[in-house]
Scaffold this motif. Structure first.
Motif, PDB file in Angstrom:
ATOM      1  N   TRP A 197      35.322  48.825  32.066  1.00  0.00           N
ATOM      2  CA  TRP A 197      35.796  49.291  30.701  1.00  0.00           C
ATOM      3  C   TRP A 197      37.335  49.188  30.359  1.00  0.00           C
ATOM      4  O   TRP A 197      38.114  49.937  31.227  1.00  0.00           O
ATOM      5  CB  TRP A 197      35.430  50.615  30.274  1.00  0.00           C
ATOM      6  N   GLN A 198      37.852  48.812  29.225  1.00  0.00           N
ATOM      7  CA  GLN A 198      39.113  48.914  28.837  1.00  0.00           C
ATOM      8  C   GLN A 198      39.045  49.109  27.280  1.00  0.00           C
ATOM      9  O   GLN A 198      38.917  48.137  26.778  1.00  0.00           O
ATOM     10  CB  GLN A 198      39.926  47.496  29.253  1.00  0.00           C
ATOM     11  N   GLY A 199      39.309  50.223  26.947  1.00  0.00           N
ATOM     12  CA  GLY A 199      38.903  50.682  25.516  1.00  0.00           C
ATOM     13  C   GLY A 199      37.492  50.511  25.294  1.00  0.00           C
ATOM     14  O   GLY A 199      36.603  50.891  26.050  1.00  0.00           O
ATOM     15  N   HIS A 200      37.415  49.712  24.430  1.00  0.00           N
ATOM     16  CA  HIS A 200      36.132  49.242  23.693  1.00  0.00           C
ATOM     17  C   HIS A 200      35.515  47.931  24.465  1.00  0.00           C
ATOM     18  O   HIS A 200      34.490  47.517  24.116  1.00  0.00           O
ATOM     19  CB  HIS A 200      35.983  49.227  22.082  1.00  0.00           C
ATOM     20  N   GLU A 201      36.305  47.197  25.394  1.00  0.00           N
ATOM     21  CA  GLU A 201      36.020  46.016  25.713  1.00  0.00           C
ATOM     22  C   GLU A 201      35.231  46.391  27.276  1.00  0.00           C
ATOM     23  O   GLU A 201      35.773  47.188  28.055  1.00  0.00           O
ATOM     24  CB  GLU A 201      37.229  45.190  26.187  1.00  0.00           C
ATOM     25  N   ARG A 208      31.095  40.607  46.391  1.00  0.00           N
ATOM     26  CA  ARG A 208      31.454  39.521  45.750  1.00  0.00           C
ATOM     27  C   ARG A 208      31.873  39.869  44.259  1.00  0.00           C
ATOM     28  O   ARG A 208      32.812  39.431  43.548  1.00  0.00           O
ATOM     29  CB  ARG A 208      30.619  38.490  45.890  1.00  0.00           C
ATOM     30  N   ALA A 209      30.692  40.612  43.642  1.00  0.00           N
ATOM     31  CA  ALA A 209      30.933  41.004  42.428  1.00  0.00           C
ATOM     32  C   ALA A 209      32.156  41.807  42.116  1.00  0.00           C
ATOM     33  O   ALA A 209      32.853  41.573  41.145  1.00  0.00           O
ATOM     34  CB  ALA A 209      29.766  41.718  41.846  1.00  0.00           C
ATOM     35  N   LEU A 210      32.526  42.575  42.857  1.00  0.00           N
ATOM     36  CA  LEU A 210      33.724  43.637  42.809  1.00  0.00           C
ATOM     37  C   LEU A 210      35.090  42.601  42.825  1.00  0.00           C
ATOM     38  O   LEU A 210      35.933  42.780  42.087  1.00  0.00           O
ATOM     39  CB  LEU A 210      33.670  44.865  43.836  1.00  0.00           C
ATOM     40  N   ALA A 211      35.123  41.795  43.888  1.00  0.00           N
ATOM     41  CA  ALA A 211      36.113  40.955  43.906  1.00  0.00           C
ATOM     42  C   ALA A 211      36.545  40.082  42.701  1.00  0.00           C
ATOM     43  O   ALA A 211      37.520  39.822  42.343  1.00  0.00           O
ATOM     44  CB  ALA A 211      35.924  40.079  45.104  1.00  0.00           C
ATOM     45  N   LEU A 212      35.322  39.347  42.240  1.00  0.00           N
ATOM     46  CA  LEU A 212      35.411  38.619  40.974  1.00  0.00           C
ATOM     47  C   LEU A 212      35.826  39.638  39.819  1.00  0.00           C
ATOM     48  O   LEU A 212      36.784  39.226  39.125  1.00  0.00           O
ATOM     49  CB  LEU A 212      34.076  37.994  40.474  1.00  0.00           C
ATOM     50  N   LEU A 213      35.363  40.632  39.790  1.00  0.00           N
ATOM     51  CA  LEU A 213      35.742  41.595  38.498  1.00  0.00           C
ATOM     52  C   LEU A 213      37.128  41.926  38.734  1.00  0.00           C
ATOM     53  O   LEU A 213      37.998  42.169  37.792  1.00  0.00           O
ATOM     54  CB  LEU A 213      34.895  42.967  38.543  1.00  0.00           C
ATOM     55  N   GLY A 214      37.686  42.157  39.975  1.00  0.00           N
ATOM     56  CA  GLY A 214      39.121  42.455  40.121  1.00  0.00           C
ATOM     57  C   GLY A 214      40.067  41.329  39.558  1.00  0.00           C
ATOM     58  O   GLY A 214      41.264  41.566  38.966  1.00  0.00           O
ATOM     59  N   ARG A 215      39.488  40.105  40.075  1.00  0.00           N
ATOM     60  CA  ARG A 215      40.429  38.880  39.539  1.00  0.00           C
ATOM     61  C   ARG A 215      40.189  38.930  38.221  1.00  0.00           C
ATOM     62  O   ARG A 215      41.429  38.482  37.375  1.00  0.00           O
ATOM     63  CB  ARG A 215      39.651  37.676  40.210  1.00  0.00           C
ATOM     64  N   ILE A 216      39.186  38.884  37.366  1.00  0.00           N
ATOM     65  CA  ILE A 216      39.011  38.907  35.896  1.00  0.00           C
ATOM     66  C   ILE A 216      39.821  39.964  35.290  1.00  0.00           C
ATOM     67  O   ILE A 216      40.560  39.669  34.402  1.00  0.00           O
ATOM     68  CB  ILE A 216      37.708  38.945  35.706  1.00  0.00           C
ATOM     69  N   ALA A 217      39.851  41.087  35.799  1.00  0.00           N
ATOM     70  CA  ALA A 217      40.533  42.188  35.269  1.00  0.00           C
ATOM     71  C   ALA A 217      42.012  42.001  35.267  1.00  0.00           C
ATOM     72  O   ALA A 217      42.927  42.203  34.594  1.00  0.00           O
ATOM     73  CB  ALA A 217      40.230  43.661  35.881  1.00  0.00           C
ATOM     74  N   LYS A 218      42.468  41.378  36.407  1.00  0.00           N
ATOM     75  CA  LYS A 218      43.920  40.964  36.889  1.00  0.00           C
ATOM     76  C   LYS A 218      44.341  40.176  35.532  1.00  0.00           C
ATOM     77  O   LYS A 218      45.504  40.243  35.059  1.00  0.00           O
ATOM     78  CB  LYS A 218      44.075  40.512  38.236  1.00  0.00           C
ATOM     79  N   SER A 219      43.514  38.821  35.623  1.00  0.00           N
ATOM     80  CA  SER A 219      43.903  37.928  34.605  1.00  0.00           C
ATOM     81  C   SER A 219      44.017  38.444  33.160  1.00  0.00           C
ATOM     82  O   SER A 219      44.608  37.849  32.346  1.00  0.00           O
ATOM     83  CB  SER A 219      42.814  36.831  34.879  1.00  0.00           C
ATOM     84  N   LEU A 220      43.365  39.494  32.905  1.00  0.00           N
ATOM     85  CA  LEU A 220      43.186  39.880  31.484  1.00  0.00           C
ATOM     86  C   LEU A 220      44.337  41.151  31.403  1.00  0.00           C
ATOM     87  O   LEU A 220      44.675  41.533  30.225  1.00  0.00           O
ATOM     88  CB  LEU A 220      42.104  40.662  31.266  1.00  0.00           C
ATOM     89  N   GLY A 221      45.130  41.335  32.405  1.00  0.00           N
ATOM     90  CA  GLY A 221      46.179  42.361  32.486  1.00  0.00           C
ATOM     91  C   GLY A 221      45.852  43.596  32.357  1.00  0.00           C
ATOM     92  O   GLY A 221      46.539  44.464  31.974  1.00  0.00           O
TER      93      GLY A 221
END
Length: 150
Positions: free
Chosen positions: A119-123, A135-148
């Motif tokens: 979660w980031q705020g309401h997102e 694999r899911a955690l690795a993907l999540l980390g990359r997505i979160a990083k790409s979203l800043g």
């Protein structure tokens, strides 16, 4: 073809049963409590994290082996014991009673998967690794990083 449907569930006030109280149950517990679920644990012995949440009044625990009636009234059950046979029995009971069940240690056979999420705020971003939590955690980390979000 993948036949899974990703959903975001409102867990407030829902009874969730964790059968087993080890490290996997401890990992599942935090998100359930934060989501407002009423968590009940059944296990002969409780791990340290489960004991701490019990002492804080955040859950109900029964220090005993699983009994079939334990699933009665549950909305979601996590079968997280060290016994694949018992986990399969729990899954079968839940299937008979139309109760969602996450089968620990056998994600491909489980009708429910936990998604890695953040979660980031309401997102909310949630990711499946096809049954592979690392694999899911690795993907999540990359997505979160790409979203800043880091």
């Amino acid at each position: 073809m993948n036949q899974r449907l990703p959903l975001a569930l409102d867990m407030r006030g829902r009874r969730v049963l964790l059968v087993g109280a080890g490290q996997v149950a401890a990992r599942k517990l935090g998100p359930l409590l934060r989501a407002g679920a009423h968590v009940e644990v059944v296990a002969p012995t409780l791990g340290v994290a489960i004991e701490e949440e019990l002492a804080a009044g955040h859950l109900v625990a029964h220090r005993r082996p699983f009994a079939p009636d334990d699933v009665t009234g549950a909305w979601l059950v996590y079968a997280l014991t060290d016994s694949p046979e018992l986990n399969e029995q729990i899954l079968a009971l839940c299937e008979e009673r139309a109760i969602w069940c996450l089968l620990g240690g056998a994600s491909q056979e489980s009708p429910v998967w936990s998604l890695a999420h953040r979660w980031q705020g309401h997102e909310l971003v949630a990711v499946s690794g096809g049954g592979n939590p690392r694999r899911a955690l690795a993907l999540l980390g990359r997505i979160a990083k790409s979203l800043g979000w880091d």
